[in-house]
Design a protein around this motif. Sequence first.
Motif, PDB file in Angstrom:
ATOM      1  N   GLY A 101     -32.337  63.797  36.056  1.00  0.00           N
ATOM      2  CA  GLY A 101     -33.481  63.260  36.775  1.00  0.00           C
ATOM      3  C   GLY A 101     -34.254  62.230  35.972  1.00  0.00           C
ATOM      4  N   SER A 102     -35.349  61.771  36.540  1.00  0.00           N
ATOM      5  CA  SER A 102     -36.132  60.720  35.893  1.00  0.00           C
ATOM      6  C   SER A 102     -36.933  61.234  34.706  1.00  0.00           C
ATOM      7  N   THR A 103     -37.255  62.540  34.695  1.00  0.00           N
ATOM      8  CA  THR A 103     -38.085  63.080  33.609  1.00  0.00           C
ATOM      9  C   THR A 103     -37.329  64.025  32.680  1.00  0.00           C
ATOM     10  N   GLY A 104     -36.102  64.399  33.020  1.00  0.00           N
ATOM     11  CA  GLY A 104     -35.348  65.322  32.172  1.00  0.00           C
ATOM     12  C   GLY A 104     -33.956  65.562  32.716  1.00  0.00           C
ATOM     13  N   THR A 105     -33.136  66.233  31.925  1.00  0.00           N
ATOM     14  CA  THR A 105     -31.779  66.597  32.336  1.00  0.00           C
ATOM     15  C   THR A 105     -31.680  68.115  32.363  1.00  0.00           C
ATOM     16  N   ARG A 106     -31.135  68.635  33.449  1.00  0.00           N
ATOM     17  CA  ARG A 106     -31.051  70.083  33.656  1.00  0.00           C
ATOM     18  C   ARG A 106     -29.598  70.473  33.904  1.00  0.00           C
ATOM     19  N   ILE A 107     -29.207  71.640  33.393  1.00  0.00           N
ATOM     20  CA  ILE A 107     -27.865  72.148  33.646  1.00  0.00           C
ATOM     21  C   ILE A 107     -27.962  73.425  34.472  1.00  0.00           C
ATOM     22  N   HIS A 108     -27.078  73.533  35.463  1.00  0.00           N
ATOM     23  CA  HIS A 108     -26.940  74.737  36.273  1.00  0.00           C
ATOM     24  C   HIS A 108     -25.498  75.215  36.112  1.00  0.00           C
ATOM     25  N   LEU A 171     -21.942  65.571  36.506  1.00  0.00           N
ATOM     26  CA  LEU A 171     -23.298  65.071  36.307  1.00  0.00           C
ATOM     27  C   LEU A 171     -23.656  64.129  37.441  1.00  0.00           C
ATOM     28  N   LYS A 172     -24.789  64.414  38.088  1.00  0.00           N
ATOM     29  CA  LYS A 172     -25.324  63.555  39.136  1.00  0.00           C
ATOM     30  C   LYS A 172     -26.678  63.023  38.668  1.00  0.00           C
ATOM     31  N   ALA A 173     -26.770  61.715  38.539  1.00  0.00           N
ATOM     32  CA  ALA A 173     -28.032  61.098  38.151  1.00  0.00           C
ATOM     33  C   ALA A 173     -28.821  60.730  39.398  1.00  0.00           C
ATOM     34  N   THR A 174     -30.137  60.880  39.332  1.00  0.00           N
ATOM     35  CA  THR A 174     -30.970  60.614  40.508  1.00  0.00           C
ATOM     36  C   THR A 174     -31.845  59.380  40.279  1.00  0.00           C
ATOM     37  N   ALA A 175     -33.087  59.428  40.728  1.00  0.00           N
ATOM     38  CA  ALA A 175     -33.905  58.218  40.809  1.00  0.00           C
ATOM     39  C   ALA A 175     -34.079  57.494  39.474  1.00  0.00           C
ATOM     40  N   GLY A 176     -34.146  58.246  38.374  1.00  0.00           N
ATOM     41  CA  GLY A 176     -34.360  57.615  37.078  1.00  0.00           C
ATOM     42  C   GLY A 176     -33.328  56.551  36.763  1.00  0.00           C
ATOM     43  N   LEU A 177     -32.053  56.834  37.055  1.00  0.00           N
ATOM     44  CA  LEU A 177     -31.004  55.856  36.791  1.00  0.00           C
ATOM     45  C   LEU A 177     -30.835  54.872  37.939  1.00  0.00           C
ATOM     46  N   ARG A 178     -31.210  55.267  39.151  1.00  0.00           N
ATOM     47  CA  ARG A 178     -31.139  54.327  40.277  1.00  0.00           C
ATOM     48  C   ARG A 178     -32.056  53.130  40.047  1.00  0.00           C
ATOM     49  N   LEU A 179     -33.148  53.376  39.339  1.00  0.00           N
ATOM     50  CA  LEU A 179     -34.144  52.321  39.132  1.00  0.00           C
ATOM     51  C   LEU A 179     -33.831  51.438  37.928  1.00  0.00           C
ATOM     52  N   LEU A 180     -32.819  51.814  37.121  1.00  0.00           N
ATOM     53  CA  LEU A 180     -32.443  50.999  35.965  1.00  0.00           C
ATOM     54  C   LEU A 180     -31.578  49.817  36.401  1.00  0.00           C
ATOM     55  N   PRO A 181     -31.617  48.712  35.643  1.00  0.00           N
ATOM     56  CA  PRO A 181     -30.655  47.623  35.896  1.00  0.00           C
ATOM     57  C   PRO A 181     -29.224  48.162  35.814  1.00  0.00           C
ATOM     58  N   ALA A 205     -12.469  61.469  37.310  1.00  0.00           N
ATOM     59  CA  ALA A 205     -13.092  60.143  37.360  1.00  0.00           C
ATOM     60  C   ALA A 205     -14.428  60.175  38.089  1.00  0.00           C
ATOM     61  N   ASP A 206     -14.560  61.095  39.060  1.00  0.00           N
ATOM     62  CA  ASP A 206     -15.793  61.161  39.845  1.00  0.00           C
ATOM     63  C   ASP A 206     -16.770  62.213  39.319  1.00  0.00           C
ATOM     64  N   SER A 207     -16.545  62.710  38.101  1.00  0.00           N
ATOM     65  CA  SER A 207     -17.404  63.766  37.558  1.00  0.00           C
ATOM     66  C   SER A 207     -18.792  63.272  37.167  1.00  0.00           C
ATOM     67  N   VAL A 208     -18.931  61.967  36.920  1.00  0.00           N
ATOM     68  CA  VAL A 208     -20.208  61.390  36.490  1.00  0.00           C
ATOM     69  C   VAL A 208     -20.561  60.236  37.422  1.00  0.00           C
ATOM     70  N   SER A 209     -21.729  60.303  38.039  1.00  0.00           N
ATOM     71  CA  SER A 209     -22.096  59.252  38.984  1.00  0.00           C
ATOM     72  C   SER A 209     -23.593  59.264  39.254  1.00  0.00           C
ATOM     73  N   ILE A 210     -24.073  58.180  39.844  1.00  0.00           N
ATOM     74  CA  ILE A 210     -25.447  58.126  40.333  1.00  0.00           C
ATOM     75  C   ILE A 210     -25.438  58.646  41.767  1.00  0.00           C
ATOM     76  N   MET A 211     -26.268  59.604  42.027  1.00  0.00           N
ATOM     77  CA  MET A 211     -26.296  60.271  43.326  1.00  0.00           C
ATOM     78  C   MET A 211     -27.103  59.448  44.330  1.00  0.00           C
ATOM     79  N   ASP A 212     -26.521  59.238  45.478  1.00  0.00           N
ATOM     80  CA  ASP A 212     -27.251  58.590  46.556  1.00  0.00           C
ATOM     81  C   ASP A 212     -28.423  59.473  46.967  1.00  0.00           C
ATOM     82  N   GLY A 213     -29.559  58.854  47.242  1.00  0.00           N
ATOM     83  CA  GLY A 213     -30.754  59.621  47.574  1.00  0.00           C
ATOM     84  C   GLY A 213     -30.582  60.512  48.789  1.00  0.00           C
ATOM     85  N   THR A 214     -29.865  60.014  49.793  1.00  0.00           N
ATOM     86  CA  THR A 214     -29.625  60.825  50.991  1.00  0.00           C
ATOM     87  C   THR A 214     -28.772  62.034  50.663  1.00  0.00           C
TER      88      THR A 214
END
Length: 466
Positions: A101-108, A171-181, A205-214
């Motif tokens: 996320g934008s403020t931290g990384t969490r593992i489940h 790993l799914k990245a959310t808004a924090g990485l969506r807002l980066l160049p 190959a698809d294990s790491v990505s930026i998650m679409d907000g929807t």
Amino acid sequence: QKKKIKCRSSRKWGSETESIISLCSSVQIRMKIPKLASVFVFLGCLVAYLTYVKRHADSGKAMFIKTPNHPSAACVSLEHQPCVEELTTSRFQYGVMFDAGSTGTRIHVFKFLLEENEAPKLAHEVFKAIKPGLSAYADEPDKCKDGVQELLGVAMETVPMALWKSTPVVLKATAGLRLLPGEKATHLLDKVRNVFSESPFLSRADSVSIMDGTDEGVSAWITVNFLIGSLHSAKKATVGMLDLGGGSTQITFSPQNEKTIQTSPFDHITSIQMFNGSHTLYAHSYLGLGLMSARLAVLGGIEGQPLDGSQELVSPCLAPQFMGQWEHAEVQYTVKGQKAGTAHYCVEKVLYKKVEKAEEVKDIDFYAFSYYYDRAVDIGTIDEKTGGTVKVSDYIDAAKKACNSMEVTPGQHPFLCLDLTYISVLLQQLGFPKDKVFKLARKINDVETSWALGATFHYLESLRRH
């Protein structure tokens, strides 16, 4: 005359059966017994022996059937064929999901119990969070590795070694990485891919990505409805989901009115398959309208463009006497209040024509998460640990109170007036009336109510399909 009758045993049956035979061999007949009687004694011993053997064979068979089908402690390598056979009949499946996320990384780390022809059951979850978020390392991507490796250590401690290679790590990245160049985000994700590929877990190959907000909203909707049991039974109505993060906000629900489906923007309606059922969903994510990004916009800043050290954010949305430091996305801002406007005016200006209203939401039960929860705790409406319920009017009333007190004590809670006003206006523009009640929960049945569980379900389904 002495006669000794001995029942001979075969050692291949083991020491337990020999105990019966030894009883026979120790029988001493100190009286005269006809040969026929000796035969009867021998046959009696034989019957007792055979009965014992059969009874233990049956019980051993029954115990084998009842033994749980999961890998034994001795099964530690997937290259070992007995381990492969054992794992194919295992009733458990693990999934490791990183929420970047934008403020931290969490593992489940999720452990699922699999039953034939039934939806999976969540047997256990391990959760850990670290700060800051991946976006903090945008200019030094190599530094993100330590945090990722630390969290992978949690997974290795939780998942049995025999299942490492069959357990997907995602790993799914959310808004924090969506807002980066784009280039900076790509470099960060490449570093995470390298760490994952060197780990003992299943990485694709698809294990790491930026998650679409929807997708984030849909996954959170799956999580909540799975935990309350509405995905296991068609008789139980589903609930809607509201999430207010730092960089984006999501709304997701299952429309019951065909008019909602027909009149909503095309990209707000989606369909999913889950547990042999189909669901049509209204789902949308508003990037840049998360609480922290909205706060920056209200104060006059621009996401991703830090100010020079000598510059200040001067806003009429803060108390005139207030001046202080505020950090957002690892950027330090100097902010200062200014006498003139009101927080309500500032917020409406930022939200103008950016949010779609769905009339049906007033009739659907909703859960609300993240900053909705945190601010309800701040105003004393709910307990921090147990959660509770809140009305839209609770936020409205608390906003008025905070804005009035801001004039007296500007530095105590400098952003509370602004945040509560933003939440109040946002909910009303989404279509919720003032008397609408939301359920607030960080956990349901001791499970974190984030999108991570739903996203893990979806990923495991894709693995099975392929």
